[in-house]
Design a protein around this motif. Structure first.
Motif, PDB file in Angstrom:
ATOM      1  N   SER A   1       0.739  -1.208   0.023  1.00  0.00           N
ATOM      2  CA  SER A   1       0.096  -0.077  -0.058  1.00  0.00           C
ATOM      3  C   SER A   1       0.859   1.024   0.017  1.00  0.00           C
ATOM      4  N   ALA A   2       0.468   2.274  -0.574  1.00  0.00           N
ATOM      5  CA  ALA A   2       0.926   3.538  -0.439  1.00  0.00           C
ATOM      6  C   ALA A   2       1.133   4.330   0.689  1.00  0.00           C
ATOM      7  N   VAL A   3       0.099   3.953   1.482  1.00  0.00           N
ATOM      8  CA  VAL A   3      -0.021   4.356   2.917  1.00  0.00           C
ATOM      9  C   VAL A   3       0.035   3.335   3.811  1.00  0.00           C
TER      10      VAL A   3
ATOM     11  N   ASN B   1       8.430  -0.049  -5.679  1.00  0.00           N
ATOM     12  CA  ASN B   1       9.096   0.664  -4.283  1.00  0.00           C
ATOM     13  C   ASN B   1       8.003   1.778  -4.001  1.00  0.00           C
ATOM     14  N   GLN B   2       7.081   1.478  -2.853  1.00  0.00           N
ATOM     15  CA  GLN B   2       6.177   2.322  -2.648  1.00  0.00           C
ATOM     16  C   GLN B   2       6.546   3.748  -2.002  1.00  0.00           C
ATOM     17  N   ASP B   3       7.822   3.845  -1.828  1.00  0.00           N
ATOM     18  CA  ASP B   3       8.311   5.271  -1.469  1.00  0.00           C
ATOM     19  C   ASP B   3       9.116   5.850  -2.490  1.00  0.00           C
TER      20      ASP B   3
ATOM     21  N   GLU C   1      12.226  10.120  -8.900  1.00  0.00           N
ATOM     22  CA  GLU C   1      12.674   8.735  -9.291  1.00  0.00           C
ATOM     23  C   GLU C   1      11.920   7.958 -10.457  1.00  0.00           C
ATOM     24  N   LEU C   2      10.536   8.311 -10.341  1.00  0.00           N
ATOM     25  CA  LEU C   2       9.443   7.843 -11.191  1.00  0.00           C
ATOM     26  C   LEU C   2       9.678   8.453 -12.764  1.00  0.00           C
TER      27      LEU C   2
ATOM     28  N   ARG D   1      15.902   0.374 -11.133  1.00  0.00           N
ATOM     29  CA  ARG D   1      16.342  -0.050  -9.965  1.00  0.00           C
ATOM     30  C   ARG D   1      15.662   0.669  -8.844  1.00  0.00           C
ATOM     31  N   ALA D   2      15.353   1.840  -8.920  1.00  0.00           N
ATOM     32  CA  ALA D   2      14.937   2.732  -8.102  1.00  0.00           C
ATOM     33  C   ALA D   2      13.368   2.565  -7.853  1.00  0.00           C
ATOM     34  N   VAL D   3      12.661   1.852  -9.009  1.00  0.00           N
ATOM     35  CA  VAL D   3      11.409   1.806  -8.758  1.00  0.00           C
ATOM     36  C   VAL D   3      10.981   0.302  -8.495  1.00  0.00           C
ATOM     37  N   ILE D   4      11.674  -0.388  -9.270  1.00  0.00           N
ATOM     38  CA  ILE D   4      11.333  -1.933  -9.248  1.00  0.00           C
ATOM     39  C   ILE D   4      12.527  -2.623  -9.030  1.00  0.00           C
ATOM     40  N   ASP D   5      12.541  -3.979  -8.832  1.00  0.00           N
ATOM     41  CA  ASP D   5      13.646  -5.091  -8.540  1.00  0.00           C
ATOM     42  C   ASP D   5      14.313  -5.269  -9.799  1.00  0.00           C
TER      43      ASP D   5
END
Length: 650
Positions: free
Chosen positions: A219-221, A468-470, A475-476, A443-447
């Motif tokens: 979850s984002a929150v 990466n929810q954070d 980065e996006l 890498r900053a967004v997914i593995d």
């Protein structure tokens, strides 16, 4: 004079010759194979020969292997083509049939390639393979288009029949018919007692009862006070949780709460599906067709199996069906039905339920609102009935109520899932082509480091749940830029990822598990009071049920009714049938089904029954609409003057 006599004979001779050549092409396309095995594409006896020569030899071999079968198929194709002019088709009909043939044939061929090889190599692997595929494509497209034209004429003949005669609604007959449907469904409820469900439902029940689950980390929150997200519609979370809580109060376990919900849902579905056939009968559909439809509803296994399944998609499909019926009433009466306050209230409530039971449902309601505001009368009432549910959902529900209840919004991975699948496919196909800068952005967004091993071409979950929810907006943004750069270099990887992820929803050869056969508890194994134990009867019956459900999908002819990949093509045919007859009023009723087909193009799972649920429930109703008598036929008894017949032209 002799010349005049010979001209018809020459035309007939040319016609026979043309039909014969096209029949051979169609036979070649049906007998040919798309296999890329060496025996078919690298025959040593043909080494060094040109592509055209090898293709000619291949075509000859198609007939020589089984000449009897080839002759029979060619003869059947010849008859189909020879009598085609007698249909007196219009240019519009031929164009629509060609569109259907092209789309249908391409998806069947590309589906076979992905199902067999996991790529499109069976169509684009080499010049020989491409030429062979082109010949097969032409023949099968021609066959599909011809069959569609014959289907158009069959539909015309069926709708030319007189109306079913006066019909007077009787509550006694209606409840008796619904009771018979329930009676036919009851064995499923007894065998699978207390009901069926998937892990999502178990998770929703845990959320409502404030039992944390591992899934909340997506979850984002996040936080100690956040027990639920709107990834699964929170309205259904509350509904399922309320019945589960009732079960806890009754017996300290949710068992009887699940049983009560599944029973209520089964009764509600039987009433709605039966009511649809009574509604069609009232509009003039023949009693024989309505009785056949009721029998189909009672005996088609998918109806009872999902009627006793505690699943958001079942509820969504059911409210989509009632929504479609109400929309047809709006279109049939050209908006005049909206002058009744009770109808506006029913449409508003139904539209709100469509939005609340599935996250994409709000777009269904918004599309219906736009259609009505443009084409229907009484636009103010249409706005209140269809725009207000959208506003209530988007503003009151999402922005006010859910935050007040500490319900987190769904994560971004659901929207970005198709992009992540394309990135994973790219990394798998061209690992050496990704720059260090692009790798860091991904890498900053997914593995990124495990994308190749996580990538599942027909299921986006494994990749998208590494999101990466954070991740920050910067980065996006960097990821989007890397995505675009990679797209420019190898667009084929992205296109293959898309096709591989959706082909199962359009390919007739795809086999998906027909139904759930128990209540899946994997998400609540740590909470014994939330685990629905199997009954001794289900323990004995489940293995047999799984075998039977798998076998019924493979029954020739009947099996296509259980194929997810067949439903979108029926929706497309009905849509084209509306266009050729210019009965545009029925487009409004078809809207939920058409949008359900669009959802399949971005769904995270290939060929899942869950995402086809609205179509499964809607198609009997939509087919019934296409079988209604024409505008010249008498309307159903009791219809108000000026409201039009069952199949109005607009």
């Amino acid at each position: 004079m002799r010349e005049l006599v010979r001209r018809p004979e020459r035309r007939r001779a040319w016609r026979i010759a043309g039909c014969a050549l096209l029949a051979v092409l169609m036979a070649e396309s049906l007998l040919g194979t798309l296999s890329i095995d060496a025996h078919y594409v690298a025959d040593e006896a043909l080494a060094g020969r040109s592509v055209l020569f090898r293709t000619m030899i291949y075509l000859i071999r198609c007939f020589s292997v089984e000449p009897g079968l080839g002759a029979c198929v060619s003869l059947g194709a010849f008859v189909l083509l020879y009598f085609l002019p007698r249909l007196r088709t219009t240019g519009l009909e031929r164009g629509l049939a060609a569109c259907f043939g092209v789309l249908f044939t391409f998806m069947q061929m590309i589906g076979w390639s992905y199902d067999t090889y996991g790529s499109w190599d069976a169509l684009f692997g080499s010049r020989f393979i491409l030429l062979r595929a082109a010949i097969i494509f032409l023949g099968r497209t021609l066959l599909s288009a011809c069959l569609v034209l014959y289907a158009f004429r069959l539909a015309d003949r069926l709708t030319a029949a007189p109306a079913g005669g006066p019909f007077r609604f009787s509550w006694k007959r209606f409840l008796l018919a619904a009771g018979l449907v329930v009676l036919c469904w009851l064995p499923y409820y007894i065998l699978f007692f207390p009901g069926l469900g998937n892990p999502d439902t178990s998770m929703q029940i845990a959320w409502f009862l404030h039992r944390p689950t591992e899934w909340l980390r997506y979850s984002a929150v996040r936080g100690p006070e956040v027990y639920a997200t709107n990834h699964h519609p929170y309205f259904t979370t509350v509904l399922y949780g309320a019945f589960a809580k009732l079960g806890l109060l009754l017996d300290g376990n949710i068992f009887y709460g699940v049983a009560l919900y599944c029973l209520c849902q089964m009764l509600a579905m039987a009433l709605v599906l039966t009511g649809v056939w009574f509604y069609l009968r009232r509009l003039g559909l023949s009693g024989r067709i309505c009785r056949a439809g009721l029998a189909f509803t009672a005996l088609f296994p998918l109806c009872p199996l999902y009627a006793i399944t505690m699943l958001k998609d079942t509820l969504f499909g059911l409210v989509c069906l009632t929504f479609s019926v109400l929309l047809f009433e709006v279109a049939r009466t050209r908006g005049e039905r909206l002058k009744h306050n009770w109808f506006c209230g029913a449409l508003l409530a139904n539209g709100l339920l469509v939005a609340l039971t599935k996250n994409q449902g709000v777009y269904f309601v918004a599309a219906a609102a736009a259609f009505c505001l443009i084409f229907c009368r009484r636009r103010l009432r249409a706005a209140v009935s269809l725009v207000l549910p959208v506003v209530l959902f988007q503003v009151v529900w999402l922005q006010v109520l859910l935050p007040a209840w500490n319900v987190a919004p769904g994560g971004r991975q659901e929207v970005l899932g198709p992009l992540f699948q394309q990135t994973a496919r790219y990394v798998e196909m061209y690992p050496e082509d990704v720059t260090a800068e692009e790798a860091d952005a991904i890498r900053a967004v997914i593995d990124y480091d495990h994308l190749a091993e996580l990538y599942n071409p027909t299921l986006a979950d494994d990749v998208k749940f590494t999101y990466n929810q954070d991740a920050t907006e910067e980065e996006l943004s960097a990821y989007y830029q890397a995505w675009l750069k990679m797209l420019r270099r190898h667009p084929d990887a992205y296109l293959q990822a898309l096709l591989n992820n959706v082909y199962g929803s359009f390919y007739l050869g795809n086999q998906t598990a027909l139904s759930y056969t128990d209540f899946d508890n994997r998400e609540v194994a740590d909470y014994p009071e939330l685990v629905v134990e199997k009954t001794p009867l289900l323990e004995r019956v489940q293995p047999i049920a799984q075998i039977l459900l798998a076998a019924v999908q493979r029954v020739p002819g009947i099996g296509v009714l259980f194929c997810v990949g067949g439903y979108p093509w029926v929706v497309l045919f009905l849509f084209l049938d509306v266009l050729r007859r210019r009965q545009y009023a029925q487009l409004l009723a078809q809207l939920p089904a058409i949008l359900s087909v669009a959802v399949l193009l971005v769904s995270p799972v290939s060929g899942s029954y869950r995402y086809a649920m609205p179509m499964i429930f809607l198609l009997p109703f939509l087919i019934g609409l296409r079988l209604l008598p024409g505008p010249s036929a008498p309307t159903a008894a009791g219809e108000a003057a000026g409201e039009g017949g069952g199949s109005p032209k607009n």
